[in-house]
Design a protein around this motif. Structure first.
Motif, short mmCIF file in Angstrom:
data_model
loop_
_atom_site.label_atom_id
_atom_site.label_comp_id
_atom_site.label_asym_id
_atom_site.label_seq_id
_atom_site.Cartn_x
_atom_site.Cartn_y
_atom_site.Cartn_z
N ALA A 75 0.71 -1.29 -0.05
CA ALA A 75 0.06 0.15 0.09
C ALA A 75 0.92 1.37 0.12
O ALA A 75 0.44 2.13 -0.58
CB ALA A 75 -0.86 -0.08 1.04
N TYR A 76 1.94 1.19 0.80
CA TYR A 76 2.79 2.21 0.85
C TYR A 76 3.44 2.53 -0.64
O TYR A 76 3.61 3.78 -1.02
CB TYR A 76 3.94 2.03 1.74
N LYS A 77 3.93 1.74 -1.27
CA LYS A 77 4.58 1.68 -2.51
C LYS A 77 3.37 2.12 -3.66
O LYS A 77 3.84 3.23 -4.38
CB LYS A 77 5.17 0.51 -3.01
N ARG A 78 2.29 1.66 -3.49
CA ARG A 78 1.29 2.39 -4.38
C ARG A 78 0.94 3.80 -4.21
O ARG A 78 0.70 4.43 -5.12
CB ARG A 78 0.07 1.21 -4.12
N LEU A 79 1.01 4.07 -2.83
CA LEU A 79 0.68 5.50 -2.64
C LEU A 79 1.84 6.62 -3.22
O LEU A 79 1.54 7.31 -3.82
CB LEU A 79 0.61 5.93 -1.21
N ARG A 80 2.96 6.01 -3.17
CA ARG A 80 4.13 6.54 -3.58
C ARG A 80 4.12 6.89 -5.28
O ARG A 80 4.38 7.93 -5.63
CB ARG A 80 5.36 6.16 -3.14
N ARG A 81 3.66 5.57 -5.80
CA ARG A 81 3.60 5.64 -7.21
C ARG A 81 2.43 6.80 -7.65
O ARG A 81 2.35 7.37 -8.48
CB ARG A 81 3.10 4.27 -7.89
N ASP A 82 1.19 6.56 -7.23
CA ASP A 82 0.16 7.36 -7.33
C ASP A 82 0.48 8.74 -7.29
O ASP A 82 0.01 9.68 -8.13
CB ASP A 82 -1.13 6.79 -6.82
N PHE A 83 1.03 9.07 -5.79
CA PHE A 83 1.28 10.54 -5.60
C PHE A 83 2.16 11.05 -6.80
O PHE A 83 2.24 12.05 -6.96
CB PHE A 83 2.14 10.36 -4.14
N LYS A 84 3.30 10.48 -7.26
CA LYS A 84 4.17 10.92 -8.18
C LYS A 84 3.68 11.12 -9.40
O LYS A 84 4.00 12.14 -10.03
CB LYS A 84 5.33 9.49 -8.17
N GLN A 85 2.78 10.45 -9.84
CA GLN A 85 2.05 10.63 -10.86
C GLN A 85 1.41 12.10 -11.11
O GLN A 85 1.40 12.62 -11.90
CB GLN A 85 0.92 9.46 -11.15
N VAL A 86 0.47 12.23 -9.93
CA VAL A 86 0.06 13.49 -9.80
C VAL A 86 0.96 14.67 -9.76
O VAL A 86 0.85 15.60 -10.38
CB VAL A 86 -0.83 13.50 -8.58
N LEU A 87 2.15 14.55 -9.19
CA LEU A 87 3.27 15.39 -8.91
C LEU A 87 3.73 15.83 -10.38
O LEU A 87 4.08 16.95 -10.67
CB LEU A 87 4.30 14.93 -8.06
N ASP A 88 4.02 14.63 -11.10
CA ASP A 88 4.55 14.84 -12.43
C ASP A 88 3.54 15.68 -13.37
O ASP A 88 3.95 16.32 -14.29
CB ASP A 88 4.96 13.56 -13.14
N ALA A 89 2.29 15.28 -13.26
CA ALA A 89 1.40 16.25 -13.75
C ALA A 89 1.48 17.46 -13.52
O ALA A 89 1.32 18.44 -14.55
CB ALA A 89 -0.12 15.55 -13.72
N PHE A 90 1.53 18.11 -12.42
CA PHE A 90 1.81 19.48 -12.08
C PHE A 90 3.08 19.90 -12.64
O PHE A 90 3.04 20.91 -13.26
CB PHE A 90 1.75 19.60 -10.61
N SER A 91 4.27 19.20 -12.39
CA SER A 91 5.48 19.48 -13.12
C SER A 91 5.38 19.41 -14.67
O SER A 91 5.85 20.64 -15.18
CB SER A 91 6.45 18.64 -12.78
N ASP A 92 4.77 18.57 -15.23
CA ASP A 92 4.79 18.68 -16.55
C ASP A 92 3.84 19.93 -17.13
O ASP A 92 4.32 20.70 -18.15
CB ASP A 92 4.04 17.36 -17.18
N THR A 93 2.95 20.32 -16.58
CA THR A 93 2.11 21.39 -16.81
C THR A 93 3.01 22.56 -16.83
O THR A 93 3.02 23.53 -17.89
CB THR A 93 0.97 21.64 -16.35
N ALA A 94 3.59 22.76 -15.71
CA ALA A 94 4.38 23.98 -15.38
C ALA A 94 5.32 24.17 -16.51
O ALA A 94 5.76 25.22 -16.88
CB ALA A 94 5.13 24.00 -13.99
N ILE A 95 6.00 23.10 -16.59
CA ILE A 95 7.20 23.02 -17.67
C ILE A 95 6.83 23.61 -18.92
O ILE A 95 7.31 24.25 -19.65
CB ILE A 95 8.01 21.68 -17.52
N ASN A 96 5.62 22.88 -19.37
CA ASN A 96 5.08 22.81 -20.78
C ASN A 96 4.63 24.48 -20.76
O ASN A 96 5.08 25.23 -21.96
CB ASN A 96 3.92 22.16 -21.03
N ASP A 97 3.82 25.08 -19.88
CA ASP A 97 3.71 26.51 -19.94
C ASP A 97 4.71 27.36 -20.19
O ASP A 97 4.95 28.37 -20.92
CB ASP A 97 2.84 26.53 -18.89
N TRP A 98 5.97 27.10 -19.19
CA TRP A 98 7.09 27.90 -18.99
C TRP A 98 7.76 27.97 -20.66
O TRP A 98 8.27 28.94 -21.08
CB TRP A 98 8.02 27.41 -17.98
N ARG A 99 8.09 26.60 -21.08
CA ARG A 99 8.98 26.34 -22.36
C ARG A 99 8.34 26.93 -23.36
O ARG A 99 9.19 27.53 -24.29
CB ARG A 99 8.98 24.97 -22.55
N ARG A 100 6.91 26.77 -23.46
CA ARG A 100 6.32 27.59 -24.82
C ARG A 100 5.88 29.11 -24.59
O ARG A 100 5.66 29.50 -25.37
CB ARG A 100 4.91 26.87 -24.68
#
Length: 635
Positions: free
Chosen positions: A204-229
């Motif tokens: 359960a702990y590993k699954r939480l880390r995996r799911d949490f990282k996916q959302v963190l990556d989504a925020f990061s990807d949006t920020a980087i895309n907005d900034w890069r473009r």
């Protein structure tokens, strides 16, 4: 050796995150300290049940998949205090009542507009940003917070673009999530709150880390895309966002094709919501007439899920397409509740007594200078379009050439084009009913390689709306009722701005569509007398000038009207030809004060009855203005 390399990579990632967060929070955070009000004064705009429904009814947005219990469990980056604490989120302009307590609709005791909804398939509770988050205002005065329900929010909620100034909720949330993920002790505490007794379960702990990282990556990807473009070059600051530009980039760029991203350099204030159900065109820019379609488009732009393509990028089967998380029953409940919202009433006991003699003179000046554009024109309802709407207020959309205010918003809406061929739309694919809802002929009439934002959103919204109704088992008369008066979606793009009624306008600073004029007195003054730079982010109200205080303070945002999208020109009263933004004669300071006094009264019949008659000269537009408005209205 492999373990060493993994540790080195981890250390480099941690260093990068730490540097980014330190820059965000320490170098120049642009976040004021939070001052909790002594009390919140509500202006009897509606009852408490309606207020709570509006604040915390979800509309189906998902905030990158962030789960509700995660947000409640998050700590602030450099301490163990709750991220959702009022003294933290209040710094970003999110609204709390110091007396509020957890409730069934707000179990996490979150600020206004942060709600939750449960996914019907997974049972997961997601964070939901409601319309109340952006359309609720507050004016502070001598320790009292005056809540303006349906007013203009003054938060920095939208931006995720990483800048050296920081200062937005999105950046703060991303920083908190990053420090939680990469700091083992923080994540351990986080997991214990989220998983409870199950936190010792390694799977359960590993699954939480995996799911949490996916959302963190989504925020990061949006920020980087907005900034890069470089999508948002004009900093928005508190109380503003490029609403149409962000919705278009989310819907057409993120979801359909990267070639559809456009620079969005036209921040606008959040418009107030009282009386909007009476407007002939309900969208704030006059581009759509159906309430449900407007609300679905807004939800898609704010992050509602939408199924269009598979993970491989291919269109999903038609029976799966256009499924979304939008909640039509809840949207309808919010829309119906907003019909009971009254304009805010000037609180004389706090802000000072109304001078009814001055207000009487102001009414005559209003009739002379303002009523031509801003007075709603009740008219017989076209029963073929809206059989149950009564009254209907026809509002003028004034061309930018006449009003003279910053044209970026209107120009971008009229000029930006999007390629939606990946959706595979073909002539005849929509039913006759769907085509009628769009009110724009058939898809065969539209160049799918270069569709306008309003038309593209109208067609996409028709599909999403139709699917949502089918999934909810809604059809026939119920569907027409929930659409809003049986109205078609409608679509138009006009190079102009809708002149709204001014009931309660005193409670919605700063002014003009882009918030470039800090108070009502300056709005009634020549451009040469308006501030070219001023500080925003302070909720402290100035009841004399009628606007927010604009002096510098720690963490303030400087609005520079020389920057594209921020112009404070137009809507000007000065002597000369009425064109190019000059819409009326010069008003003396005394006349400006009289008009302001009347605007405190406007919209409340019991107050208007206390005014005495003062002769008013009818407003007579110049020939240029009159001809242009007549042609625009005819089209």
């Amino acid at each position: 050796m492999r373990l060493f390399l993994r540790l080195l990579v981890l250390l480099l990632v941690l260093l990068g995150v730490a540097v980014a967060v330190l820059v965000h929070y320490i170098k120049n955070p642009h976040v004021p300290a939070y001052q909790s009000p002594d009390e919140v004064l509500y202006l009897e705009q509606w009852d408490e049940q309606a207020r709570q429904l509006y604040y915390y009814t979800p509309q189906g947005t998902t905030l990158k998949g962030l789960r509700y219990d995660w947000l409640v469990a998050l700590e602030q980056p450099f301490n163990q205090n709750a991220f959702i604490a009022a003294d933290n989120l209040g710094r970003y302009g999110l609204l709390f009542d110091p007396a509020q307590q957890p409730s069934d609709s707000n179990p996490g005791n979150l600020p206004v507009g942060l709600a939750r909804h449960q996914d019907t398939d997974s049972g997961i509770w997601y964070v939901d940003i409601t319309c109340a988050a952006c359309h609720t205002g507050e004016l502070r005065y001598q320790g009292t917070a005056v809540r303006i329900d349906g007013g203009a929010g003054m938060h920095a909620l939208a931006s995720t673009v990483p800048t050296l100034k920081g200062g937005s909720f999105g950046q703060a949330l991303g920083a908190s999530m990053a420090l939680t993920y990469y700091n083992p002790s923080k994540f351990k505490r986080f997991a214990e709150k989220v998983l409870g007794d199950n936190s010792a379960n390694n799977k359960a702990y590993k699954r939480l880390r995996r799911d949490f990282k996916q959302v963190l990556d989504a925020f990061s990807d949006t920020a980087i895309n907005d900034w890069r473009r470089g999508l948002y070059p004009t900093e928005e600051g508190p109380g503003r966002t490029d609403a149409f530009g962000r919705i278009a980039n989310t819907v057409f760029g993120d979801r359909i094709d990267a070639k559809n991203y456009h620079v969005a350099n036209a921040p606008v204030n959040y418009p107030h919501l009282w009386d909007i159900w009476k407007f002939d065109w309900v969208q704030w820019n006059g581009s759509a007439m159906q309430p449900m379609a407007r609300n679905i488009g807004e939800a898609l732009g704010v992050g509602a899920s939408l199924t269009l393509f598979s993970d491989s990028g291919q269109p999903v089967p038609i029976n799966e397409r256009y499924a979304s998380s939008v909640r039509v029953h809840d949207m309808y409940a919010i829309e119906e509740t907003l019909k009971t919202l009254k304009p805010p009433r000037w609180p004389e006991a706090l802000f000072g007594a109304i001078d009814f003699k001055m207000a009487s003179k102001g009414r005559a000046l209003f009739e002379e200078n303002c009523a031509y554009c801003h007075a709603p024109r009740p008219q017989p309802v076209d029963k073929r379009l809206a059989p149950s709407r009564d009254p209907e207020w026809k509002l003028r959309v004034v061309p930018t050439r006449i009003i003279g205010t910053d044209p970026n918003t209107a120009d971008n809406i009229a000029d930006h084009r999007f390629d939606v061929r990946r959706l595979g739309w073909t002539r005849g694919q929509l039913s006759d009913q769907d085509v009628r809802l769009v009110g724009d002929g058939t898809l065969g009439d539209v160049d799918l390689a270069s569709v306008s934002s309003a038309k593209g959103l109208a067609y996409l919204t028709a599909y999403v709306e139709d699917r949502a109704y089918r999934d909810a088992g809604i059809k026939g008369a119920d569907k027409a009722r929930m659409d809003g008066f049986g109205l078609p979606i409608g679509v138009r793009e006009l190079r102009g701005y809708k002149a709204r009624p001014l009931d309660g306008i005193w409670a919605t600073p700063p002014f003009l569509h882009n918030g470039s004029v800090p108070n009502l007195f300056q709005l009634l003054s020549p451009v040469s007398e308006r501030d070219t730079k001023f500080h925003i982010g302070n909720l402290e109200f100035d009841p004399k000038q009628v606007g927010y205080r604009t002096e510098a303070f720690e963490g303030s945002f400087v609005l520079d009207t020389a920057i594209s999208g921020n112009s404070n020109r137009g809507h000007e009263f000065r002597d000369g030809c009425r064109q190019g933004g000059v819409i009326g004669r010069y008003l003396s300071p005394v006349e400006r004060w009289a008009l302001i006094e009347y605007l405190k009264v406007l919209g409340h019949s019991d107050l208007e009855q206390q005014l005495t008659p003062v002769p008013a000269k009818p407003w007579t537009p110049g020939p240029d203005c009159d001809a242009l408005i007549s042609r625009q209205e005819a089209n």
